[in-house]
Design a protein around this motif. Structure first.
Motif, PDB file in Angstrom:
ATOM      1  N   VAL A  24     -33.459  37.695  24.026  1.00  0.00           N
ATOM      2  CA  VAL A  24     -34.473  37.938  25.050  1.00  0.00           C
ATOM      3  C   VAL A  24     -35.783  37.210  24.720  1.00  0.00           C
ATOM      4  O   VAL A  24     -36.759  37.327  25.435  1.00  0.00           O
ATOM      5  CB  VAL A  24     -34.755  39.451  25.239  1.00  0.00           C
ATOM      6  CG1 VAL A  24     -33.501  40.184  25.702  1.00  0.00           C
ATOM      7  CG2 VAL A  24     -35.309  40.082  23.960  1.00  0.00           C
ATOM      8  N   CYS A  25     -35.775  36.469  23.593  1.00  0.00           N
ATOM      9  CA  CYS A  25     -36.975  35.721  23.207  1.00  0.00           C
ATOM     10  C   CYS A  25     -36.587  34.263  22.929  1.00  0.00           C
ATOM     11  O   CYS A  25     -35.410  33.945  22.815  1.00  0.00           O
ATOM     12  CB  CYS A  25     -37.594  36.328  21.953  1.00  0.00           C
ATOM     13  SG  CYS A  25     -36.479  36.316  20.542  1.00  0.00           S
ATOM     14  N   ASP A  26     -37.597  33.407  22.813  1.00  0.00           N
ATOM     15  CA  ASP A  26     -37.350  32.005  22.457  1.00  0.00           C
ATOM     16  C   ASP A  26     -37.636  31.798  20.978  1.00  0.00           C
ATOM     17  O   ASP A  26     -38.655  32.257  20.462  1.00  0.00           O
ATOM     18  CB  ASP A  26     -38.278  31.096  23.265  1.00  0.00           C
ATOM     19  CG  ASP A  26     -37.926  31.120  24.746  1.00  0.00           C
ATOM     20  OD1 ASP A  26     -36.723  31.179  25.057  1.00  0.00           O
ATOM     21  OD2 ASP A  26     -38.856  31.105  25.571  1.00  0.00           O
ATOM     22  N   ILE A  27     -36.720  31.118  20.292  1.00  0.00           N
ATOM     23  CA  ILE A  27     -36.965  30.714  18.904  1.00  0.00           C
ATOM     24  C   ILE A  27     -37.751  29.406  18.968  1.00  0.00           C
ATOM     25  O   ILE A  27     -37.234  28.385  19.440  1.00  0.00           O
ATOM     26  CB  ILE A  27     -35.642  30.522  18.119  1.00  0.00           C
ATOM     27  CG1 ILE A  27     -34.780  31.792  18.168  1.00  0.00           C
ATOM     28  CG2 ILE A  27     -35.934  30.102  16.684  1.00  0.00           C
ATOM     29  CD1 ILE A  27     -35.399  33.039  17.564  1.00  0.00           C
ATOM     30  N   VAL A  28     -38.995  29.448  18.514  1.00  0.00           N
ATOM     31  CA  VAL A  28     -39.874  28.283  18.682  1.00  0.00           C
ATOM     32  C   VAL A  28     -40.094  27.511  17.384  1.00  0.00           C
ATOM     33  O   VAL A  28     -40.708  26.448  17.399  1.00  0.00           O
ATOM     34  CB  VAL A  28     -41.241  28.706  19.281  1.00  0.00           C
ATOM     35  CG1 VAL A  28     -41.054  29.208  20.713  1.00  0.00           C
ATOM     36  CG2 VAL A  28     -41.917  29.785  18.424  1.00  0.00           C
ATOM     37  N   LEU A  29     -39.609  28.062  16.259  1.00  0.00           N
ATOM     38  CA  LEU A  29     -39.835  27.383  14.979  1.00  0.00           C
ATOM     39  C   LEU A  29     -38.862  27.901  13.927  1.00  0.00           C
ATOM     40  O   LEU A  29     -38.592  29.101  13.860  1.00  0.00           O
ATOM     41  CB  LEU A  29     -41.275  27.669  14.502  1.00  0.00           C
ATOM     42  CG  LEU A  29     -41.731  27.022  13.196  1.00  0.00           C
ATOM     43  CD1 LEU A  29     -41.855  25.509  13.345  1.00  0.00           C
ATOM     44  CD2 LEU A  29     -43.094  27.596  12.750  1.00  0.00           C
ATOM     45  N   LEU A  30     -38.341  26.970  13.112  1.00  0.00           N
ATOM     46  CA  LEU A  30     -37.622  27.366  11.901  1.00  0.00           C
ATOM     47  C   LEU A  30     -38.510  27.042  10.711  1.00  0.00           C
ATOM     48  O   LEU A  30     -39.004  25.914  10.589  1.00  0.00           O
ATOM     49  CB  LEU A  30     -36.291  26.615  11.760  1.00  0.00           C
ATOM     50  CG  LEU A  30     -35.609  26.863  10.406  1.00  0.00           C
ATOM     51  CD1 LEU A  30     -34.912  28.222  10.370  1.00  0.00           C
ATOM     52  CD2 LEU A  30     -34.632  25.758  10.042  1.00  0.00           C
ATOM     53  N   VAL A  31     -38.716  28.002   9.843  1.00  0.00           N
ATOM     54  CA  VAL A  31     -39.453  27.786   8.599  1.00  0.00           C
ATOM     55  C   VAL A  31     -38.446  27.813   7.457  1.00  0.00           C
ATOM     56  O   VAL A  31     -37.678  28.769   7.337  1.00  0.00           O
ATOM     57  CB  VAL A  31     -40.538  28.873   8.391  1.00  0.00           C
ATOM     58  CG1 VAL A  31     -41.198  28.732   7.025  1.00  0.00           C
ATOM     59  CG2 VAL A  31     -41.576  28.792   9.505  1.00  0.00           C
ATOM     60  N   CYS A  32     -38.430  26.758   6.640  1.00  0.00           N
ATOM     61  CA  CYS A  32     -37.441  26.654   5.566  1.00  0.00           C
ATOM     62  C   CYS A  32     -38.126  26.212   4.275  1.00  0.00           C
ATOM     63  O   CYS A  32     -38.888  25.255   4.265  1.00  0.00           O
ATOM     64  CB  CYS A  32     -36.357  25.653   5.965  1.00  0.00           C
ATOM     65  SG  CYS A  32     -35.099  25.436   4.692  1.00  0.00           S
ATOM     66  N   ASP A  33     -37.840  26.922   3.201  1.00  0.00           N
ATOM     67  CA  ASP A  33     -38.469  26.643   1.902  1.00  0.00           C
ATOM     68  C   ASP A  33     -37.568  25.803   0.993  1.00  0.00           C
ATOM     69  O   ASP A  33     -37.838  25.680  -0.188  1.00  0.00           O
ATOM     70  CB  ASP A  33     -38.809  27.966   1.200  1.00  0.00           C
ATOM     71  CG  ASP A  33     -37.568  28.776   0.886  1.00  0.00           C
ATOM     72  OD1 ASP A  33     -36.583  28.663   1.643  1.00  0.00           O
ATOM     73  OD2 ASP A  33     -37.568  29.521  -0.106  1.00  0.00           O
ATOM     74  N   LYS A  34     -36.472  25.268   1.553  1.00  0.00           N
ATOM     75  CA  LYS A  34     -35.513  24.507   0.741  1.00  0.00           C
ATOM     76  C   LYS A  34     -35.224  23.160   1.398  1.00  0.00           C
ATOM     77  O   LYS A  34     -34.319  23.072   2.236  1.00  0.00           O
ATOM     78  CB  LYS A  34     -34.186  25.274   0.620  1.00  0.00           C
ATOM     79  CG  LYS A  34     -34.226  26.456  -0.310  1.00  0.00           C
ATOM     80  CD  LYS A  34     -33.736  26.050  -1.706  1.00  0.00           C
ATOM     81  CE  LYS A  34     -34.205  26.990  -2.786  1.00  0.00           C
ATOM     82  NZ  LYS A  34     -33.841  28.375  -2.566  1.00  0.00           N
TER      83      LYS A  34
END
Ligand code: GAR
Length: 189
Positions: A24-34
């Motif tokens: 029901v929401c938009d995924i606007v960013l992936l944050v990745c530490d690897k």
């Protein structure tokens, strides 16, 4: 529609499950530490912007979390879903995202917190383990629990077969819980 960011460090199967289920929401960013993690390729495939960073390049957690916060604010993300993000969330993000950070963990918390929870349960010869989805607080896997599902450890299980069955439950449960929580806030349910 509400906007959310996903934080992940690894294979990204939960990220993929979110993309393939109708959220029901938009995924606007992936944050990745690897740098180099498989989840980065998955995000690119789905056309999701990615912020990859290497914590070792920053003097402290405060420094990299300030940068993450700037990216989140630029993307207008209101929620954070942790999906195999193997780092503790610090005060910078907790302060700005109070009760807006959700985590999935592969055990029935409070049993087997921390790393390698599936292996921990297997080695302990537990009869049952499972999946927990919870709000994130300053502790390690300690925040208020939202949903849990049991997964039995079968006599013939290896660590691999157990992981497969646990992750199958995760991939169903996480999108469902996200939709329930965010849907409620939109007055849908
Ligand atoms: C998932 O099983 C998740 O529950 C676990 O990491 C895996 C990530 O898999 N998280 C933790 O252990 C957090 N303490 P994925 O990258 O394929 O989604």
């Amino acid at each position: 529609r509400k906007k959310a960011a996903v934080f992940a460090s690894g294979a990204g199967s939960n990220f993929q499950a979110m993309m393939e289920n109708k959220l029901v929401c938009d995924i606007v960013l992936l944050v990745c530490d690897k740098p180099g993690a498989t989840v980065i390729d998955k995000a690119k495939k789905f056309g999701i912007p990615v912020f990859v960073f290497d914590p070792k390049q920053y003097p402290t957690k405060l420094d990299y979390e300030q940068e993450i916060l700037a990216k989140l604010q630029f993307a207008e993300a209101e929620w954070i879903f942790l999906a195999g993000y193997m780092r503790i969330i610090g005060p910078t993000l907790l302060k700005h995202y109070r009760k807006k950070i959700i985590n999935i963990h592969p055990s029935l918390l409070p049993a087997f917190p921390g790393k390698d929870a599936i292996d921990q349960a297997y080695v302990a010869k537990a009869k049952t383990t499972g999946v927990t989805i919870h709000y994130v607080d300053e502790g390690i896997d300690t925040g208020p629990i939202i949903a849990q599902r049991q997964v039995e450890i079968l006599p013939g299980d290896t660590k691999e077969t157990l992981k497969m069955r646990i992750q199958r439950v995760e991939h169903q449960l996480y999108p469902q819980v996200i939709n329930q929580i965010l849907g409620k806030q939109q007055g849908v349910f």
